[in-house]
Design a protein around this motif. Structure first.
Motif, PDB file in Angstrom:
ATOM      1  N   ALA A  93      -1.163 -34.905   1.180  1.00 35.48           N
ATOM      2  CA  ALA A  93      -0.257 -34.759   0.038  1.00 35.48           C
ATOM      3  C   ALA A  93       0.080 -36.138  -0.514  1.00 35.48           C
ATOM      4  O   ALA A  93      -0.163 -37.157   0.147  1.00 35.48           O
ATOM      5  CB  ALA A  93       1.028 -34.055   0.473  1.00 35.48           C
ATOM      6  N   THR A  94       0.649 -36.140  -1.723  1.00 33.69           N
ATOM      7  CA  THR A  94       1.124 -37.409  -2.281  1.00 33.69           C
ATOM      8  C   THR A  94       2.623 -37.297  -2.543  1.00 33.69           C
ATOM      9  O   THR A  94       3.158 -36.213  -2.758  1.00 33.69           O
ATOM     10  CB  THR A  94       0.426 -37.740  -3.620  1.00 33.69           C
ATOM     11  N   LEU A  95       3.275 -38.469  -2.527  1.00 32.59           N
ATOM     12  CA  LEU A  95       4.638 -38.572  -3.047  1.00 32.59           C
ATOM     13  C   LEU A  95       4.549 -39.517  -4.233  1.00 32.59           C
ATOM     14  O   LEU A  95       4.215 -40.690  -4.067  1.00 32.59           O
ATOM     15  CB  LEU A  95       5.598 -39.158  -2.000  1.00 32.59           C
ATOM     16  N   ALA A  96       4.802 -38.992  -5.426  1.00 32.35           N
ATOM     17  CA  ALA A  96       4.786 -39.829  -6.630  1.00 32.35           C
ATOM     18  C   ALA A  96       6.204 -40.304  -6.869  1.00 32.35           C
ATOM     19  O   ALA A  96       7.083 -39.509  -7.194  1.00 32.35           O
ATOM     20  CB  ALA A  96       4.281 -39.016  -7.818  1.00 32.35           C
ATOM     21  N   ILE A  97       6.439 -41.605  -6.696  1.00 36.48           N
ATOM     22  CA  ILE A  97       7.781 -42.146  -6.905  1.00 36.48           C
ATOM     23  C   ILE A  97       7.679 -43.174  -8.030  1.00 36.48           C
ATOM     24  O   ILE A  97       7.140 -44.261  -7.850  1.00 36.48           O
ATOM     25  CB  ILE A  97       8.398 -42.672  -5.566  1.00 36.48           C
ATOM     26  N   GLY A  98       8.116 -42.782  -9.210  1.00 36.25           N
ATOM     27  CA  GLY A  98       7.974 -43.638 -10.388  1.00 36.25           C
ATOM     28  C   GLY A  98       8.207 -42.833 -11.652  1.00 36.25           C
ATOM     29  O   GLY A  98       8.742 -41.724 -11.608  1.00 36.25           O
ATOM     30  N   GLY A  99       7.767 -43.386 -12.772  1.00 38.39           N
ATOM     31  CA  GLY A  99       7.931 -42.715 -14.064  1.00 38.39           C
ATOM     32  C   GLY A  99       6.861 -41.658 -14.285  1.00 38.39           C
ATOM     33  O   GLY A  99       6.122 -41.271 -13.367  1.00 38.39           O
ATOM     34  N   GLY A 100       6.756 -41.222 -15.535  1.00 38.06           N
ATOM     35  CA  GLY A 100       5.827 -40.148 -15.872  1.00 38.06           C
ATOM     36  C   GLY A 100       4.380 -40.495 -15.564  1.00 38.06           C
ATOM     37  O   GLY A 100       3.579 -39.608 -15.252  1.00 38.06           O
ATOM     38  N   SER A 101       4.031 -41.785 -15.630  1.00 39.22           N
ATOM     39  CA  SER A 101       2.640 -42.171 -15.343  1.00 39.22           C
ATOM     40  C   SER A 101       2.306 -41.918 -13.877  1.00 39.22           C
ATOM     41  O   SER A 101       1.205 -41.454 -13.544  1.00 39.22           O
ATOM     42  CB  SER A 101       2.419 -43.655 -15.651  1.00 39.22           C
ATOM     43  N   THR A 102       3.265 -42.209 -13.020  1.00 39.28           N
ATOM     44  CA  THR A 102       3.054 -41.994 -11.587  1.00 39.28           C
ATOM     45  C   THR A 102       3.051 -40.496 -11.269  1.00 39.28           C
ATOM     46  O   THR A 102       2.184 -40.010 -10.526  1.00 39.28           O
ATOM     47  CB  THR A 102       4.146 -42.732 -10.781  1.00 39.28           C
ATOM     48  N   THR A 103       3.987 -39.776 -11.863  1.00 32.28           N
ATOM     49  CA  THR A 103       3.996 -38.308 -11.684  1.00 32.28           C
ATOM     50  C   THR A 103       2.667 -37.736 -12.148  1.00 32.28           C
ATOM     51  O   THR A 103       2.083 -36.847 -11.503  1.00 32.28           O
ATOM     52  CB  THR A 103       5.142 -37.669 -12.514  1.00 32.28           C
ATOM     53  N   GLY A 104       2.166 -38.256 -13.284  1.00 31.47           N
ATOM     54  CA  GLY A 104       0.896 -37.778 -13.839  1.00 31.47           C
ATOM     55  C   GLY A 104      -0.261 -38.037 -12.895  1.00 31.47           C
ATOM     56  O   GLY A 104      -1.195 -37.220 -12.792  1.00 31.47           O
ATOM     57  N   LEU A 105      -0.219 -39.165 -12.184  1.00 32.08           N
ATOM     58  CA  LEU A 105      -1.287 -39.460 -11.221  1.00 32.08           C
ATOM     59  C   LEU A 105      -1.234 -38.457 -10.062  1.00 32.08           C
ATOM     60  O   LEU A 105      -2.281 -37.947  -9.618  1.00 32.08           O
ATOM     61  CB  LEU A 105      -1.156 -40.907 -10.717  1.00 32.08           C
ATOM     62  N   GLY A 106      -0.007 -38.155  -9.590  1.00 30.52           N
ATOM     63  CA  GLY A 106       0.134 -37.151  -8.521  1.00 30.52           C
ATOM     64  C   GLY A 106      -0.439 -35.808  -8.956  1.00 30.52           C
ATOM     65  O   GLY A 106      -1.097 -35.118  -8.182  1.00 30.52           O
ATOM     66  N   LYS A 107      -0.205 -35.450 -10.223  1.00 29.60           N
ATOM     67  CA  LYS A 107      -0.744 -34.194 -10.736  1.00 29.60           C
ATOM     68  C   LYS A 107      -2.269 -34.220 -10.785  1.00 29.60           C
ATOM     69  O   LYS A 107      -2.936 -33.243 -10.425  1.00 29.60           O
ATOM     70  CB  LYS A 107      -0.206 -33.950 -12.152  1.00 29.60           C
ATOM     71  N   ALA A 108      -2.814 -35.354 -11.231  1.00 33.31           N
ATOM     72  CA  ALA A 108      -4.279 -35.462 -11.327  1.00 33.31           C
ATOM     73  C   ALA A 108      -4.911 -35.340  -9.934  1.00 33.31           C
ATOM     74  O   ALA A 108      -5.972 -34.737  -9.768  1.00 33.31           O
ATOM     75  CB  ALA A 108      -4.664 -36.790 -11.978  1.00 33.31           C
ATOM     76  N   LEU A 109      -4.224 -35.905  -8.910  1.00 30.56           N
ATOM     77  CA  LEU A 109      -4.777 -35.810  -7.552  1.00 30.56           C
ATOM     78  C   LEU A 109      -4.637 -34.389  -6.995  1.00 30.56           C
ATOM     79  O   LEU A 109      -5.462 -33.943  -6.201  1.00 30.56           O
ATOM     80  CB  LEU A 109      -4.082 -36.810  -6.624  1.00 30.56           C
TER      81      LEU A 109
END
Ligand code: NAD
Length: 359
Positions: A93-109
């Motif tokens: 799993a990932t933990l995306a901790i940051g703005g929308g760009s980081t959240t977006g990377l978690g979604k892409a993964l």
């Protein structure tokens, strides 16, 4: 909604799980335990690395890697690099901790690596509450909806936003406001989505001037984050239109800063739709505590954002026709039918930063 209108709508609730409150990040170990994840890859930007380090300390052995190269608009190369790290450290799993760009990377993964996905937002992007993903390849940003990308759990800790500078916080909040505004003015209106969106507008419109004036005001930060959560929910369960089409075209083609682009264009796209959605525009104005929604948004933009025109954002006037034709290349589902002339008028006015009055 007017009681005189017959009520008819569909609503599909997304499987949202949210923990909200100052100090919520401290609950990360329990949340991971409940989700059953054993090996987390932490995602962030270089600038937010301290927050990822704190999360890693909370997770102990369950933090197996850290990728701090999230990029705006989620370039495919960034997805590939993070995916390869996730594989090499055998992350589940990932933990995306940051703005929308980081959240977006978690979604892409989640989409391309089948990884679980927890989000701890540090801006007001609202992406964490939507099933919308976006990936940019060769200057074109492709977006789609897929419930696999929706985070398994969202941790909203307003403390994570305290160091967000006023110049970033204002546009970021206006980005969230755009998600809500578009859904207050959707046709046909969905009463559940409208209710979420209106409360999001109220929270953001009242909190943002305070966030910008007093950056260390934790209750105001919390209120803005709550508004972003509702706005994201509205967008996630609701719709987009010409506004998002234009913003994504600018972002993909010219790599403009996402939040500022939304903030600048919003008064004009709302002004364009107002004649065909008078009830929605009236409700939006009321939630903004003003008489005219587009003018109210324009005033809020001036109060909360440092950059208030496409020209000041660095867009050249000669780029506008290309943006217009790219935005019009595919049909756009929008309350008011979109014409080339209307898009030209919106872009021209937004470029100058003039009063949002559209014919
Ligand atoms: P961002 O994530 O790119 O962050 C902007 C900058 O702010 C970065 O340098 C980041 O390191 C910094 N930052 C983040 N949090 C901070 C903090 N607390 N303190 C100080 N600096 C901080 O920008 P954004 O506006 O949050 O997100 C934009 C991205 O999100 C775009 O790619 C956009 O497409 C996407 N988005 C997607 C959706 C969706 O539903 N899919 C919705 C909204 C936005």
């Amino acid at each position: 909604m007017h009681a005189s209108q017959p009520l008819a709508f569909q609503f599909r609730a997304l499987p949202w799980r949210v923990t909200f409150g100052a100090g919520a990040l401290d609950k990360l170990p329990e949340i991971v335990e409940q989700l059953g994840y054993k090996r987390l890859l932490l995602l962030t930007t270089h600038g937010q690395r301290d927050k990822a380090d704190r999360a890693a300390a909370l997770l102990g052995d369950r933090a197996v890697g850290l990728f701090d190269q999230s990029r705006s608009h989620v370039p495919r190369a960034t997805v590939d690099a993070a995916l390869s790290l996730a594989k090499s450290c055998n992350a589940d799993a990932t933990l995306a901790i940051g703005g929308g760009s980081t959240t977006g990377l978690g979604k892409a993964l989640a989409l391309h690596g089948d990884l679980g996905n927890i989000a701890a937002p540090t801006t007001y992007a609202g992406s964490e509450m939507t099933p919308i993903w976006g990936i940019t390849v060769d200057g074109t940003k492709t977006t789609g909806r897929d419930e696999r990308v929706l985070p398994d759990w969202v941790i909203y800790d307003p403390r994570l936003t305290l160091d967000l500078p006023a110049a970033v916080a204002g546009p970021s909040g206006m980005n969230a406001l755009a998600q809500a505004a578009v859904n207050v003015m959707a046709l046909p209106a969905n009463p559940v989505v409208t209710a979420l969106a209106l409360d999001g507008v109220r929270a953001l419109a009242s909190a943002l001037p305070e966030v910008v004036a007093r950056p260390d005001d934790l209750p105001a930060r919390g209120q803005a984050l709550y508004g972003a959560c509702l706005a994201g929910m509205a967008l996630g369960a609701g719709t987009t239109g010409l506004h998002h089409r234009l913003c994504h075209t600018f972002g993909g083609r010219l790599n403009t800063p996402h939040a500022d682009t939304h903030a600048i264009l919003l008064p004009y796209t709302v002004a364009f739709n107002t004649p065909v959605v008078p009830d929605g525009a009236g409700q939006l104005a009321q939630a903004l505590a003003c008489d005219d929604a587009a003018l109210g948004l324009h005033a809020l933009l001036q109060r909360t954002c440092p950059v208030t025109s496409l020209k000041a954002l660095g867009i050249r006037r000669e780029d506008l026709p290309t943006i217009a034709s790219l935005a019009l290349a595919k049909p756009c589902d929008n309350p008011r039918p979109v014409t080339a002339e209307a898009v030209r008028e919106i872009l021209e006015l937004a470029w100058r930063g003039g009063e949002p009055v559209i014919s």
